[in-house]
Design a protein around this motif. Structure first.
Motif, PDB file in Angstrom:
ATOM      1  N   PRO A 224     -17.919   7.113  19.203  1.00 13.51           N
ATOM      2  CA  PRO A 224     -19.235   6.146  18.884  1.00 13.51           C
ATOM      3  C   PRO A 224     -19.604   5.198  19.873  1.00 13.51           C
ATOM      4  O   PRO A 224     -20.605   5.346  20.419  1.00 13.51           O
ATOM      5  CB  PRO A 224     -18.782   5.239  17.680  1.00 13.51           C
ATOM      6  CG  PRO A 224     -17.933   6.151  16.966  1.00 13.51           C
ATOM      7  CD  PRO A 224     -16.981   6.664  17.937  1.00 13.51           C
TER       8      PRO A 224
ATOM      9  N   VAL B   7     -21.620  10.537  10.814  1.00 10.68           N
ATOM     10  CA  VAL B   7     -20.740   9.306  11.006  1.00 10.68           C
ATOM     11  C   VAL B   7     -20.808   8.459  12.223  1.00 10.68           C
ATOM     12  O   VAL B   7     -21.069   7.394  12.395  1.00 10.68           O
ATOM     13  CB  VAL B   7     -19.502   9.273  10.222  1.00 10.68           C
ATOM     14  CG1 VAL B   7     -18.661   8.007  10.167  1.00 10.68           C
ATOM     15  CG2 VAL B   7     -19.705  10.058   8.877  1.00 10.68           C
TER      16      VAL B   7
ATOM     17  N   ARG C 176     -23.988   7.183  13.408  1.00 14.48           N
ATOM     18  CA  ARG C 176     -24.560   6.169  12.565  1.00 14.48           C
ATOM     19  C   ARG C 176     -23.972   4.896  13.410  1.00 14.48           C
ATOM     20  O   ARG C 176     -24.644   3.791  13.556  1.00 14.48           O
ATOM     21  CB  ARG C 176     -23.881   6.121  11.176  1.00 14.48           C
ATOM     22  CG  ARG C 176     -24.668   5.911  10.005  1.00 14.48           C
ATOM     23  CD  ARG C 176     -24.778   6.855   8.852  1.00 14.48           C
ATOM     24  NE  ARG C 176     -25.867   6.595   8.268  1.00 14.48           N
ATOM     25  CZ  ARG C 176     -26.253   5.657   7.890  1.00 14.48           C
ATOM     26  NH1 ARG C 176     -25.854   4.316   8.023  1.00 14.48           N
ATOM     27  NH2 ARG C 176     -27.606   5.481   7.314  1.00 14.48           N
ATOM     28  N   GLU C 177     -22.575   4.933  13.436  1.00 13.15           N
ATOM     29  CA  GLU C 177     -21.811   3.755  14.287  1.00 13.15           C
ATOM     30  C   GLU C 177     -22.534   3.501  15.725  1.00 13.15           C
ATOM     31  O   GLU C 177     -22.578   2.063  16.084  1.00 13.15           O
ATOM     32  CB  GLU C 177     -20.408   3.994  14.325  1.00 13.15           C
ATOM     33  CG  GLU C 177     -19.836   4.219  12.728  1.00 13.15           C
ATOM     34  CD  GLU C 177     -18.372   4.183  12.775  1.00 13.15           C
ATOM     35  OE1 GLU C 177     -17.713   3.877  13.891  1.00 13.15           O
ATOM     36  OE2 GLU C 177     -17.663   4.609  12.011  1.00 13.15           O
TER      37      GLU C 177
ATOM     38  N   GLN D 200     -25.746   1.352  14.901  1.00  9.56           N
ATOM     39  CA  GLN D 200     -25.363  -0.035  14.703  1.00  9.56           C
ATOM     40  C   GLN D 200     -24.837  -0.707  15.975  1.00  9.56           C
ATOM     41  O   GLN D 200     -25.495  -1.985  16.263  1.00  9.56           O
ATOM     42  CB  GLN D 200     -24.024  -0.133  13.668  1.00  9.56           C
ATOM     43  CG  GLN D 200     -24.583   0.333  12.372  1.00  9.56           C
ATOM     44  CD  GLN D 200     -24.206  -0.854  11.491  1.00  9.56           C
ATOM     45  OE1 GLN D 200     -23.594  -1.855  11.764  1.00  9.56           O
ATOM     46  NE2 GLN D 200     -24.782  -0.738  10.267  1.00  9.56           N
ATOM     47  N   ARG D 201     -24.108  -0.038  16.932  1.00  9.83           N
ATOM     48  CA  ARG D 201     -23.955  -0.975  18.108  1.00  9.83           C
ATOM     49  C   ARG D 201     -25.260  -1.273  18.962  1.00  9.83           C
ATOM     50  O   ARG D 201     -25.430  -2.169  19.393  1.00  9.83           O
ATOM     51  CB  ARG D 201     -22.927   0.063  19.028  1.00  9.83           C
ATOM     52  CG  ARG D 201     -21.665  -0.173  18.950  1.00  9.83           C
ATOM     53  CD  ARG D 201     -20.760   0.817  19.383  1.00  9.83           C
ATOM     54  NE  ARG D 201     -19.345   0.620  19.456  1.00  9.83           N
ATOM     55  CZ  ARG D 201     -18.672  -0.212  20.235  1.00  9.83           C
ATOM     56  NH1 ARG D 201     -19.410  -0.953  21.254  1.00  9.83           N
ATOM     57  NH2 ARG D 201     -17.571  -0.709  19.848  1.00  9.83           N
TER      58      ARG D 201
ATOM     59  N   GLU E 108     -27.899  -1.372  17.726  1.00  6.59           N
ATOM     60  CA  GLU E 108     -28.724  -2.623  16.970  1.00  6.59           C
ATOM     61  C   GLU E 108     -28.278  -3.829  17.258  1.00  6.59           C
ATOM     62  O   GLU E 108     -28.830  -4.996  17.738  1.00  6.59           O
ATOM     63  CB  GLU E 108     -28.747  -2.388  15.643  1.00  6.59           C
ATOM     64  CG  GLU E 108     -29.896  -2.904  14.851  1.00  6.59           C
ATOM     65  CD  GLU E 108     -29.797  -2.793  13.273  1.00  6.59           C
ATOM     66  OE1 GLU E 108     -28.826  -2.067  12.926  1.00  6.59           O
ATOM     67  OE2 GLU E 108     -30.449  -3.461  12.535  1.00  6.59           O
TER      68      GLU E 108
ATOM     69  N   VAL F  16     -17.342   5.231   4.498  1.00 10.61           N
ATOM     70  CA  VAL F  16     -18.651   5.118   5.595  1.00 10.61           C
ATOM     71  C   VAL F  16     -19.346   3.930   5.558  1.00 10.61           C
ATOM     72  O   VAL F  16     -19.331   3.336   6.832  1.00 10.61           O
ATOM     73  CB  VAL F  16     -19.843   6.234   5.305  1.00 10.61           C
ATOM     74  CG1 VAL F  16     -20.784   6.507   6.403  1.00 10.61           C
ATOM     75  CG2 VAL F  16     -18.941   7.695   5.268  1.00 10.61           C
TER      76      VAL F  16
ATOM     77  N   ARG G  63     -16.762   1.270   6.956  1.00  8.36           N
ATOM     78  CA  ARG G  63     -16.964   1.319   8.741  1.00  8.36           C
ATOM     79  C   ARG G  63     -17.992   0.577   9.249  1.00  8.36           C
ATOM     80  O   ARG G  63     -17.596  -0.065  10.026  1.00  8.36           O
ATOM     81  CB  ARG G  63     -16.937   2.929   8.986  1.00  8.36           C
ATOM     82  CG  ARG G  63     -16.015   3.306   9.685  1.00  8.36           C
ATOM     83  CD  ARG G  63     -15.640   4.671   9.573  1.00  8.36           C
ATOM     84  NE  ARG G  63     -14.390   4.854  10.139  1.00  8.36           N
ATOM     85  CZ  ARG G  63     -14.142   4.775  11.485  1.00  8.36           C
ATOM     86  NH1 ARG G  63     -15.148   4.581  12.132  1.00  8.36           N
ATOM     87  NH2 ARG G  63     -12.954   4.920  12.050  1.00  8.36           N
ATOM     88  N   GLU G  64     -19.162   0.850   8.502  1.00  9.61           N
ATOM     89  CA  GLU G  64     -20.335   0.256   9.339  1.00  9.61           C
ATOM     90  C   GLU G  64     -20.281  -1.337   9.135  1.00  9.61           C
ATOM     91  O   GLU G  64     -20.463  -2.032  10.048  1.00  9.61           O
ATOM     92  CB  GLU G  64     -21.612   0.780   8.875  1.00  9.61           C
ATOM     93  CG  GLU G  64     -21.868   2.259   8.960  1.00  9.61           C
ATOM     94  CD  GLU G  64     -23.222   2.912   8.624  1.00  9.61           C
ATOM     95  OE1 GLU G  64     -23.975   2.054   8.266  1.00  9.61           O
ATOM     96  OE2 GLU G  64     -23.394   4.033   8.228  1.00  9.61           O
TER      97      GLU G  64
ATOM     98  N   GLN H  35     -18.059  -2.707  11.723  1.00 10.31           N
ATOM     99  CA  GLN H  35     -18.527  -2.738  13.016  1.00 10.31           C
ATOM    100  C   GLN H  35     -19.442  -4.067  13.141  1.00 10.31           C
ATOM    101  O   GLN H  35     -19.630  -4.638  14.153  1.00 10.31           O
ATOM    102  CB  GLN H  35     -19.430  -1.603  13.209  1.00 10.31           C
ATOM    103  CG  GLN H  35     -18.689  -0.197  13.758  1.00 10.31           C
ATOM    104  CD  GLN H  35     -19.003   0.141  14.995  1.00 10.31           C
ATOM    105  OE1 GLN H  35     -20.126  -0.014  15.634  1.00 10.31           O
ATOM    106  NE2 GLN H  35     -18.490   1.275  15.691  1.00 10.31           N
TER     107      GLN H  35
ATOM    108  N   ALA I   3     -19.318  -7.003  15.834  1.00 11.81           N
ATOM    109  CA  ALA I   3     -20.220  -7.638  16.657  1.00 11.81           C
ATOM    110  C   ALA I   3     -20.788  -8.817  16.591  1.00 11.81           C
ATOM    111  O   ALA I   3     -20.678  -9.668  17.617  1.00 11.81           O
ATOM    112  CB  ALA I   3     -21.596  -6.645  16.273  1.00 11.81           C
TER     113      ALA I   3
END
Lengths: 222, 222
Positions: free
Chosen positions: A10, A46, A49-50, A53-54, A56, B46, B49-50, B53, B57
């Motif tokens: 990711p 997956v 997706r991560e 998010q990073r 974002e 899943v 996991r998000e 993250q 952050a």
DNA sequence: GATTTCAGAATTATAGATAATTCTTTGACT
DNA sequence: AGTCAAAGAATTATCTATAATTCTGAAATC
């Protein structure tokens, strides 16, 4: 799936996508479709997706709940916002870095300034510029602060690349030299004051377009 | 899977976990195991996991590549760092919010200050305190800046709750009142100066322990 | 008795598959 | 001809399953 580097998947994906967004290769508002990115990197949904998010969290992408994620748009207001945040945080960092600045660091920063003056294109200039700024604030040893500054630098660079697409002329960076001069004589507050002005300075500058005319482009320094 | 609110699942999970971390229910260094969290929320890996993250952050969790994610530790140095960042950014926000502050907003902020003075426990005090700070800076209308301040507030609150676990005595917040007085007379710079000192003020205060003795605890205000 | 090594268990990370939602296009009706 | 509605396609979000890595413990050797 031989990961040659120890970089996690990711992180790798988000880093490469961030480069594309910053460089302007991915334009504001462009959709980031997870399947497409997944097949490009030979990965599954997956990790993609991560990565999203990073992006974002860095402010480079925005995600609407069930409608996918897009490259973040940015207007003049946000550019100003980022510049002011940078000014506030970099000044704070410089104040704490001041006592730990060595001659070797300042010499390296001066070398970065020279590299910036001799840059053939915006990309090289941005690289040298970022190196300068990072060099003088890193000794503050405040990881959270430095991470925040890095994200703001990314946003700044994004705007920079969008302003100067093709035409670009290097010019000597007097502010950097003034900051270095102040730091060499131990005047940290003076250097911080110049830095604040330097980062925050946002004006407009006429730029020759490909058609031969001129248009106003907002110029950010620093 | 009836989602009564429109809140997305990862956001929901990360919000609840954040509350636990901030309140101290989840101690620094505690492991966050994705399966356990998943079964607790009746979800899969899943979204968990998000959520992790997201927490990373915000600086509330740290993830080591193949070794899982833990609740972020924090030492005095980081508390100072967060306080200084808050001072720098909240001052910036207040300067921009100043012209847009209405009497209604200031009245609401005064009400929040009173609520803080009459708080029965730390939790209530923190809630009122955050309300005060958010009220006076929100009119700056700089979303990125406000988001950054919010994350820093979370980190501050975390430290606050770890310091005062059980014993707590409310006291009148003179700084808040001084800030309001300055703002009511249009002295934004004066208010900003007080705010900077107020947020950054980190001292030590003797606290009665359960055993009856006293120990020094770092006190953060703000 | 201490250290090292090997095996089992637990956990993380990714892949493939399914369900739900949104966007688009086509068709019918006003 | 324009507008609204419905069906199909595309995409997102989640779940189940599989592979890879790390941690834990015990046994064997020095």
């Amino acid at each position: 799936m031989a990961n040659e580097t120890s970089e996690t998947l990711p992180v790798r994906i988000s880093r490469i996508l961030a480069e594309r967004i910053i460089s302007g290769q991915l334009e504001p508002g462009a959709r980031l479709r997870q399947d497409h990115v997944a097949v490009e990197f030979g990965a599954s949904h997956v990790p993609v997706r991560e990565a999203f998010q990073r992006l974002e969290a860095q402010g480079l992408a925005v995600s609407e709940p069930r409608r996918g994620v897009r490259v973040a748009a940015f207007d003049l207001r946000e550019v100003r916002e980022v510049a002011e945040m940078r000014a506030a945080l970099e000044v704070l960092a410089l104040r704490h870095a001041g006592p730990h600045l060595t001659r070797a660091i300042l010499d390296e920063a001066e070398e970065a300034t020279r590299a910036g003056d001799n840059s053939p294109d915006v990309r090289a200039w941005e690289d040298a510029n970022r190196r300068f700024h990072r060099l003088i604030v890193t000794p503050c040893a405040m990881p959270r602060l430095l991470a925040a500054i890095d994200d703001l630098h990314a946003a700044s660079a994004r705007f920079l690349f969008s302003a100067w697409r093709s035409d670009w002329e290097a010019r000597t960076d007097h502010d950097h030299r003034a900051i270095l001069a102040a730091l060499r004589t131990g005047q940290v507050e003076e250097a911080a004051a110049i830095l604040a002005r330097h980062v925050q300075w946002i004006g407009s500058k006429p730029v020759r377009t490909a058609a031969g005319g001129t248009r106003d482009v907002f110029a950010i320094q620093g």
